[in-house]
Design a protein around this motif. Structure first.
Motif, PDB file in Angstrom:
ATOM      1  N   ALA A   1     -54.566  48.108 -34.233  1.00 22.96           N
ATOM      2  CA  ALA A   1     -53.964  47.940 -35.552  1.00 22.96           C
ATOM      3  C   ALA A   1     -52.719  48.823 -35.562  1.00 22.96           C
ATOM      4  CB  ALA A   1     -54.932  48.372 -36.646  1.00 22.96           C
ATOM      5  N   VAL A   2     -51.598  48.230 -35.942  1.00 26.70           N
ATOM      6  CA  VAL A   2     -50.322  48.949 -35.908  1.00 26.70           C
ATOM      7  C   VAL A   2     -49.677  48.891 -37.284  1.00 26.70           C
ATOM      8  CG1 VAL A   2     -48.052  49.113 -34.816  1.00 26.70           C
ATOM      9  CG2 VAL A   2     -49.999  48.287 -33.491  1.00 26.70           C
ATOM     10  N   GLU A   3     -49.228  50.038 -37.757  1.00 28.79           N
ATOM     11  CA  GLU A   3     -48.446  50.101 -38.994  1.00 28.79           C
ATOM     12  C   GLU A   3     -46.985  50.227 -38.589  1.00 28.79           C
ATOM     13  OE1 GLU A   3     -47.797  52.838 -42.960  1.00 28.79           O
ATOM     14  OE2 GLU A   3     -49.608  53.135 -41.775  1.00 28.79           O
ATOM     15  N   VAL A   4     -46.142  49.382 -39.165  1.00 27.80           N
ATOM     16  CA  VAL A   4     -44.713  49.440 -38.880  1.00 27.80           C
ATOM     17  C   VAL A   4     -43.951  49.737 -40.161  1.00 27.80           C
ATOM     18  CG1 VAL A   4     -44.825  47.889 -36.893  1.00 27.80           C
ATOM     19  CG2 VAL A   4     -44.339  46.937 -39.145  1.00 27.80           C
ATOM     20  N   GLY A   5     -42.832  50.434 -39.999  1.00 29.20           N
ATOM     21  CA  GLY A   5     -41.931  50.708 -41.116  1.00 29.20           C
ATOM     22  C   GLY A   5     -40.791  49.708 -41.100  1.00 29.20           C
ATOM     23  N   ARG A   6     -39.805  49.945 -41.953  1.00 27.55           N
ATOM     24  CA  ARG A   6     -38.649  49.053 -42.030  1.00 27.55           C
ATOM     25  C   ARG A   6     -37.585  49.455 -41.026  1.00 27.55           C
ATOM     26  NH1 ARG A   6     -38.357  44.908 -45.800  1.00 27.55           N
ATOM     27  NH2 ARG A   6     -37.091  44.211 -44.046  1.00 27.55           N
TER      28      ARG A   6
ATOM     29  N   ALA B   1     -38.876  43.790 -30.417  1.00 28.95           N
ATOM     30  CA  ALA B   1     -38.839  42.789 -31.482  1.00 28.95           C
ATOM     31  C   ALA B   1     -38.206  43.349 -32.760  1.00 28.95           C
ATOM     32  CB  ALA B   1     -40.244  42.280 -31.772  1.00 28.95           C
ATOM     33  N   ASP B   2     -37.512  44.484 -32.647  1.00 31.01           N
ATOM     34  CA  ASP B   2     -36.850  45.147 -33.782  1.00 31.01           C
ATOM     35  C   ASP B   2     -37.806  45.609 -34.869  1.00 31.01           C
ATOM     36  OD1 ASP B   2     -34.264  45.213 -32.803  1.00 31.01           O
ATOM     37  OD2 ASP B   2     -33.832  43.187 -33.513  1.00 31.01           O
ATOM     38  N   LEU B   3     -39.047  45.935 -34.497  1.00 27.34           N
ATOM     39  CA  LEU B   3     -39.985  46.533 -35.435  1.00 27.34           C
ATOM     40  C   LEU B   3     -40.032  48.036 -35.172  1.00 27.34           C
ATOM     41  CD1 LEU B   3     -42.784  43.840 -35.284  1.00 27.34           C
ATOM     42  CD2 LEU B   3     -41.253  44.297 -37.204  1.00 27.34           C
ATOM     43  N   ALA B   4     -40.472  48.783 -36.178  1.00 23.33           N
ATOM     44  CA  ALA B   4     -40.504  50.247 -36.080  1.00 23.33           C
ATOM     45  C   ALA B   4     -41.949  50.742 -36.179  1.00 23.33           C
ATOM     46  CB  ALA B   4     -39.652  50.857 -37.194  1.00 23.33           C
ATOM     47  N   PRO B   5     -42.685  50.785 -35.046  1.00 21.24           N
ATOM     48  CA  PRO B   5     -44.077  51.246 -35.071  1.00 21.24           C
ATOM     49  C   PRO B   5     -44.178  52.695 -35.556  1.00 21.24           C
ATOM     50  CG  PRO B   5     -43.526  50.273 -32.944  1.00 21.24           C
ATOM     51  CD  PRO B   5     -42.254  50.420 -33.703  1.00 21.24           C
ATOM     52  N   LEU B   6     -45.083  52.928 -36.498  1.00 21.28           N
ATOM     53  CA  LEU B   6     -45.297  54.271 -37.051  1.00 21.28           C
ATOM     54  C   LEU B   6     -46.641  54.849 -36.619  1.00 21.28           C
ATOM     55  CD1 LEU B   6     -44.137  53.606 -40.721  1.00 21.28           C
ATOM     56  CD2 LEU B   6     -42.805  54.662 -38.880  1.00 21.28           C
ATOM     57  N   ASP B   7     -47.662  53.997 -36.565  1.00 24.16           N
ATOM     58  CA  ASP B   7     -49.014  54.473 -36.279  1.00 24.16           C
ATOM     59  C   ASP B   7     -49.792  53.369 -35.571  1.00 24.16           C
ATOM     60  OD1 ASP B   7     -51.092  56.516 -36.621  1.00 24.16           O
ATOM     61  OD2 ASP B   7     -52.062  55.032 -37.908  1.00 24.16           O
ATOM     62  N   VAL B   8     -50.581  53.741 -34.572  1.00 26.38           N
ATOM     63  CA  VAL B   8     -51.414  52.783 -33.842  1.00 26.38           C
ATOM     64  C   VAL B   8     -52.848  53.299 -33.852  1.00 26.38           C
ATOM     65  CG1 VAL B   8     -51.840  51.611 -31.649  1.00 26.38           C
ATOM     66  CG2 VAL B   8     -49.489  52.185 -32.312  1.00 26.38           C
ATOM     67  N   THR B   9     -53.779  52.419 -34.216  1.00 26.68           N
ATOM     68  CA  THR B   9     -55.197  52.742 -34.165  1.00 26.68           C
ATOM     69  C   THR B   9     -55.851  51.790 -33.178  1.00 26.68           C
ATOM     70  OG1 THR B   9     -55.182  53.430 -36.478  1.00 26.68           O
ATOM     71  CG2 THR B   9     -57.325  52.947 -35.511  1.00 26.68           C
ATOM     72  N   GLY B  10     -56.559  52.338 -32.199  1.00 32.87           N
ATOM     73  CA  GLY B  10     -57.245  51.524 -31.209  1.00 32.87           C
ATOM     74  C   GLY B  10     -58.682  51.281 -31.621  1.00 32.87           C
ATOM     75  N   TYR B  11     -59.146  50.045 -31.398  1.00 28.26           N
ATOM     76  CA  TYR B  11     -60.526  49.682 -31.723  1.00 28.26           C
ATOM     77  C   TYR B  11     -61.339  49.353 -30.477  1.00 28.26           C
ATOM     78  CZ  TYR B  11     -59.147  49.908 -36.522  1.00 28.26           C
ATOM     79  OH  TYR B  11     -58.696  50.368 -37.726  1.00 28.26           O
ATOM     80  N   GLY B  12     -60.758  49.603 -29.289  1.00 23.04           N
ATOM     81  CA  GLY B  12     -61.493  49.438 -28.050  1.00 23.04           C
ATOM     82  C   GLY B  12     -61.295  48.087 -27.388  1.00 23.04           C
ATOM     83  N   SER B  13     -61.908  47.979 -26.213  1.00 23.87           N
ATOM     84  CA  SER B  13     -61.859  46.738 -25.446  1.00 23.87           C
ATOM     85  C   SER B  13     -62.906  45.773 -25.978  1.00 23.87           C
ATOM     86  CB  SER B  13     -62.136  47.035 -23.975  1.00 23.87           C
ATOM     87  OG  SER B  13     -63.486  47.451 -23.821  1.00 23.87           O
ATOM     88  N   LEU B  14     -62.852  44.550 -25.496  1.00 23.42           N
ATOM     89  CA  LEU B  14     -63.850  43.555 -25.883  1.00 23.42           C
ATOM     90  C   LEU B  14     -65.247  44.069 -25.571  1.00 23.42           C
ATOM     91  CD1 LEU B  14     -64.747  40.730 -26.817  1.00 23.42           C
ATOM     92  CD2 LEU B  14     -64.258  39.912 -24.503  1.00 23.42           C
ATOM     93  N   ALA B  15     -65.448  44.596 -24.361  1.00 24.57           N
ATOM     94  CA  ALA B  15     -66.764  45.105 -23.958  1.00 24.57           C
ATOM     95  C   ALA B  15     -67.214  46.258 -24.860  1.00 24.57           C
ATOM     96  CB  ALA B  15     -66.735  45.549 -22.504  1.00 24.57           C
TER      97      ALA B  15
END
Length: 120
Positions: free
Chosen positions: A20-25, A63-77
């Motif tokens: 899950a990624v939060e992007v700014g402007r 892609a001209d987006l500005a990632p602010l925060d990334v939350t990992g939820y793990g692999s499929l397994a």
């Protein structure tokens, strides 16, 4: 020059990770007028979650987006081991990400005003 793996060292297989990624402007980001940013659900490949995050951030910046925060939820397994139910559509997107060694954006939700998720 092509790198050859060192003897006795196996190449680790690619996996797909849910992020899950939060992007700014940012100018040219394509977000709707009035949006303060967006939340993205994506699937990214990597030999580990850290590599998947790096790849996803790099692609989003291209892609001209500005990632602010990334939350990992793990692999499929890892998600299955945690008891999560993963539907056929989500599995298909993960399979595509793995087959194409790609970052797949599954959902994008623009934020307006106070819509941003609370930290904490």
């Amino acid at each position: 020059m092509t790198e050859t793996p060192s003897p006795g060292r196996d190449k680790r297989p690619q996996q797909v990770f849910t992020l899950a990624v939060e992007v700014g402007r940012k100018a040219g980001d394509g977000l709707p007028k009035g949006a303060t940013g967006a939340g993205l659900l994506l699937y990214a490949t990597g030999v580990d979650e850290a590599e998947a995050v790096r790849e996803a951030v790099a692609v989003l910046k291209l892609a001209d987006l500005a990632p602010l925060d990334v939350t990992g939820y793990g692999s499929l397994a890892e998600r299955e081991a945690a008891g999560e139910e993963i539907d056929a559509e989500e599995r298909a997107l993960m399979a595509r990400a793995l087959a194409e060694n790609a970052v797949i954006v599954a959902q994008m939700e623009p934020f307006f005003g106070e819509d941003r998720p609370a930290k904490g």
